[in-house]
Design a protein around this motif. Structure first.
Motif, PDB file in Angstrom:
ATOM      1  N   UNK A 146     -13.412  -0.994   9.834  1.00  0.00           N
ATOM      2  CA  UNK A 146     -13.137  -0.329   8.563  1.00  0.00           C
ATOM      3  C   UNK A 146     -11.971   0.638   8.679  1.00  0.00           C
ATOM      4  N   UNK A 147     -12.021   1.514   9.679  1.00  0.00           N
ATOM      5  CA  UNK A 147     -10.989   2.545   9.821  1.00  0.00           C
ATOM      6  C   UNK A 147      -9.676   1.966  10.331  1.00  0.00           C
ATOM      7  N   UNK A 148      -9.747   1.045  11.288  1.00  0.00           N
ATOM      8  CA  UNK A 148      -8.548   0.571  11.971  1.00  0.00           C
ATOM      9  C   UNK A 148      -7.863  -0.600  11.275  1.00  0.00           C
ATOM     10  N   UNK A 149      -8.582  -1.298  10.364  1.00  0.00           N
ATOM     11  CA  UNK A 149      -7.992  -2.477   9.722  1.00  0.00           C
ATOM     12  C   UNK A 149      -8.069  -2.399   8.195  1.00  0.00           C
ATOM     13  N   UNK A 150      -9.279  -2.281   7.661  1.00  0.00           N
ATOM     14  CA  UNK A 150      -9.397  -2.312   6.202  1.00  0.00           C
ATOM     15  C   UNK A 150      -8.708  -1.130   5.548  1.00  0.00           C
ATOM     16  N   UNK A 151      -8.899   0.064   6.085  1.00  0.00           N
ATOM     17  CA  UNK A 151      -8.313   1.257   5.457  1.00  0.00           C
ATOM     18  C   UNK A 151      -6.788   1.191   5.423  1.00  0.00           C
ATOM     19  N   UNK A 152      -6.100   0.807   6.509  1.00  0.00           N
ATOM     20  CA  UNK A 152      -4.644   0.652   6.403  1.00  0.00           C
ATOM     21  C   UNK A 152      -4.223  -0.378   5.362  1.00  0.00           C
ATOM     22  N   UNK A 153      -4.942  -1.518   5.313  1.00  0.00           N
ATOM     23  CA  UNK A 153      -4.596  -2.543   4.328  1.00  0.00           C
ATOM     24  C   UNK A 153      -4.753  -2.011   2.913  1.00  0.00           C
ATOM     25  N   UNK A 154      -5.810  -1.257   2.674  1.00  0.00           N
ATOM     26  CA  UNK A 154      -6.060  -0.741   1.333  1.00  0.00           C
ATOM     27  C   UNK A 154      -5.012   0.293   0.931  1.00  0.00           C
ATOM     28  N   UNK A 155      -4.615   1.158   1.864  1.00  0.00           N
ATOM     29  CA  UNK A 155      -3.596   2.151   1.530  1.00  0.00           C
ATOM     30  C   UNK A 155      -2.261   1.471   1.240  1.00  0.00           C
ATOM     31  N   UNK A 156      -1.921   0.456   2.012  1.00  0.00           N
ATOM     32  CA  UNK A 156      -0.689  -0.296   1.727  1.00  0.00           C
ATOM     33  C   UNK A 156      -0.762  -0.909   0.339  1.00  0.00           C
ATOM     34  N   UNK A 157      -1.900  -1.525   0.025  1.00  0.00           N
ATOM     35  CA  UNK A 157      -2.054  -2.157  -1.287  1.00  0.00           C
ATOM     36  C   UNK A 157      -1.853  -1.144  -2.406  1.00  0.00           C
ATOM     37  N   UNK A 158      -2.461   0.024  -2.276  1.00  0.00           N
ATOM     38  CA  UNK A 158      -2.352   1.041  -3.324  1.00  0.00           C
ATOM     39  C   UNK A 158      -0.922   1.584  -3.450  1.00  0.00           C
ATOM     40  N   UNK A 159      -0.209   1.643  -2.339  1.00  0.00           N
ATOM     41  CA  UNK A 159       1.147   2.201  -2.349  1.00  0.00           C
ATOM     42  C   UNK A 159       2.211   1.165  -2.695  1.00  0.00           C
ATOM     43  N   UNK A 160       1.849  -0.104  -2.772  1.00  0.00           N
ATOM     44  CA  UNK A 160       2.849  -1.164  -2.917  1.00  0.00           C
ATOM     45  C   UNK A 160       3.810  -0.991  -4.097  1.00  0.00           C
ATOM     46  N   UNK A 161       3.329  -0.649  -5.295  1.00  0.00           N
ATOM     47  CA  UNK A 161       4.303  -0.505  -6.389  1.00  0.00           C
ATOM     48  C   UNK A 161       5.407   0.499  -6.066  1.00  0.00           C
ATOM     49  N   UNK A 162       5.029   1.618  -5.468  1.00  0.00           N
ATOM     50  CA  UNK A 162       6.024   2.614  -5.099  1.00  0.00           C
ATOM     51  C   UNK A 162       6.895   2.147  -3.931  1.00  0.00           C
ATOM     52  N   UNK A 163       6.276   1.548  -2.931  1.00  0.00           N
ATOM     53  CA  UNK A 163       7.050   1.075  -1.784  1.00  0.00           C
ATOM     54  C   UNK A 163       8.069   0.034  -2.214  1.00  0.00           C
ATOM     55  N   UNK A 164       7.678  -0.858  -3.109  1.00  0.00           N
ATOM     56  CA  UNK A 164       8.619  -1.865  -3.610  1.00  0.00           C
ATOM     57  C   UNK A 164       9.747  -1.206  -4.407  1.00  0.00           C
ATOM     58  N   UNK A 165       9.391  -0.230  -5.222  1.00  0.00           N
ATOM     59  CA  UNK A 165      10.388   0.415  -6.078  1.00  0.00           C
ATOM     60  C   UNK A 165      11.452   1.135  -5.266  1.00  0.00           C
ATOM     61  N   UNK A 166      11.080   1.622  -4.078  1.00  0.00           N
ATOM     62  CA  UNK A 166      12.000   2.444  -3.292  1.00  0.00           C
ATOM     63  C   UNK A 166      12.408   1.785  -1.981  1.00  0.00           C
ATOM     64  N   UNK A 167      12.180   0.445  -1.865  1.00  0.00           N
ATOM     65  CA  UNK A 167      12.528  -0.254  -0.614  1.00  0.00           C
ATOM     66  C   UNK A 167      11.942   0.501   0.578  1.00  0.00           C
ATOM     67  N   UNK A 168      10.628   0.745   0.485  1.00  0.00           N
ATOM     68  CA  UNK A 168       9.969   1.615   1.442  1.00  0.00           C
ATOM     69  C   UNK A 168       9.560   0.936   2.735  1.00  0.00           C
ATOM     70  N   UNK A 169       8.867   1.719   3.552  1.00  0.00           N
ATOM     71  CA  UNK A 169       8.473   1.249   4.881  1.00  0.00           C
ATOM     72  C   UNK A 169       7.063   1.692   5.199  1.00  0.00           C
TER      73      UNK A 169
END
Length: 248
Positions: A108-131
């Protein structure tokens, strides 16, 4: 290296490698949203950074943690440019002595949580060519007797990193750093006795060609390099060891 004007979310920032990443990013000009389970060390970190910092006390295992972190960064800074998934959980022990609950918690902590945070941040990361930088471990690429479940969770994080790098390119870059043995509080939270911890540390030190443990800032420098598009704009899908030669 410059992260001036960048809004960066760092999980597991209350101590160890996460605190070092926050400190290094702040010195590079980033605005930070720092997360951890305990508010007090995050506030202490924020007080010494000298840069705009949003503190979010949250367990990344919570289902709404990703949404909360992105919302906090947006409310404070109006954007998200980078995510550093540093929060991690380690439970060591032989398979027949391990609890299924510990395996579930690490996944949960080492795999699912990172995936979920990436998913939630994706609109912003895409908008700003993020990393995104995922803080994994050499345990994800080496055999790990008596630490197999932990190693499996980090191997899963490595696979997630590489797959998402292809899935999200060219809009978002995703890389992972693989620290070797670094002196952090994780050693005292891994479920081992003091004697077992000492024996493990001794064996890891003998297997590290550089002959010493790393420190958090040595990992933090690589993380900040990977979220700086001027320095690493053509790097994605990389699993980068920073391990004193442990994987050589």
């Amino acid at each position: 290296m410059s992260l001036a004007g960048k809004s960066v979310i760092v999980t597991g920032a209350g101590s160890g490698i996460g605190a070092s990443i926050a400190e290094r990013a702040a010195r590079s000009g980033a605005r930070l949203c720092v997360a951890g389970r305990r508010e007090a060390p995050l506030k202490e970190l924020a007080a010494r950074l000298g840069t705009p910092v949003e503190v979010v006390a949250v367990d990344v295992a919570a289902r709404d943690a990703g949404e909360r972190l992105v919302a906090a960064a947006m409310d404070r800074f109006g954007r998200v440019d980078a995510v550093v998934n540093n929060a991690g959980l380690a439970r060591f022990g032989k398979l027949e002595e391990s609890a299924a609950e510990d395996f579930d918690a690490m996944l949960t902590v080492n795999v699912r949580a990172p995936a979920e945070l990436i998913r939630c941040a994706l609109p912003q990361l895409r908008a700003h060519q993020g990393a995104v930088v995922n803080v994994s471990s050499v345990g994800g690429v080496l055999s790990m007797p008596a630490r197999s479940a932990y190693g499996a969770s980090k191997a899963a994080l490595n696979s997630l990193t590489r797959s998402l790098a292809r899935e999200l390119a060219p809009d978002v870059r995703i890389n992972a750093v693989l620290p070797g043995p670094v002196d952090t509080p994780l050693w005292h939270e891994a479920g081992l006795t003091e004697n077992e911890t000492d024996a493990l540390r001794t064996s890891l030190l003998s297997a590290t060609p550089m002959g010493r443990f790393g420190d958090g800032d040595e990992v933090a420098r690589l993380v900040c390099f990977l979220i700086d598009p001027e320095q690493s704009g053509w790097i994605t899908g990389a699993l980068m060891p920073v391990d004193g030669g442990r994987t050589a």
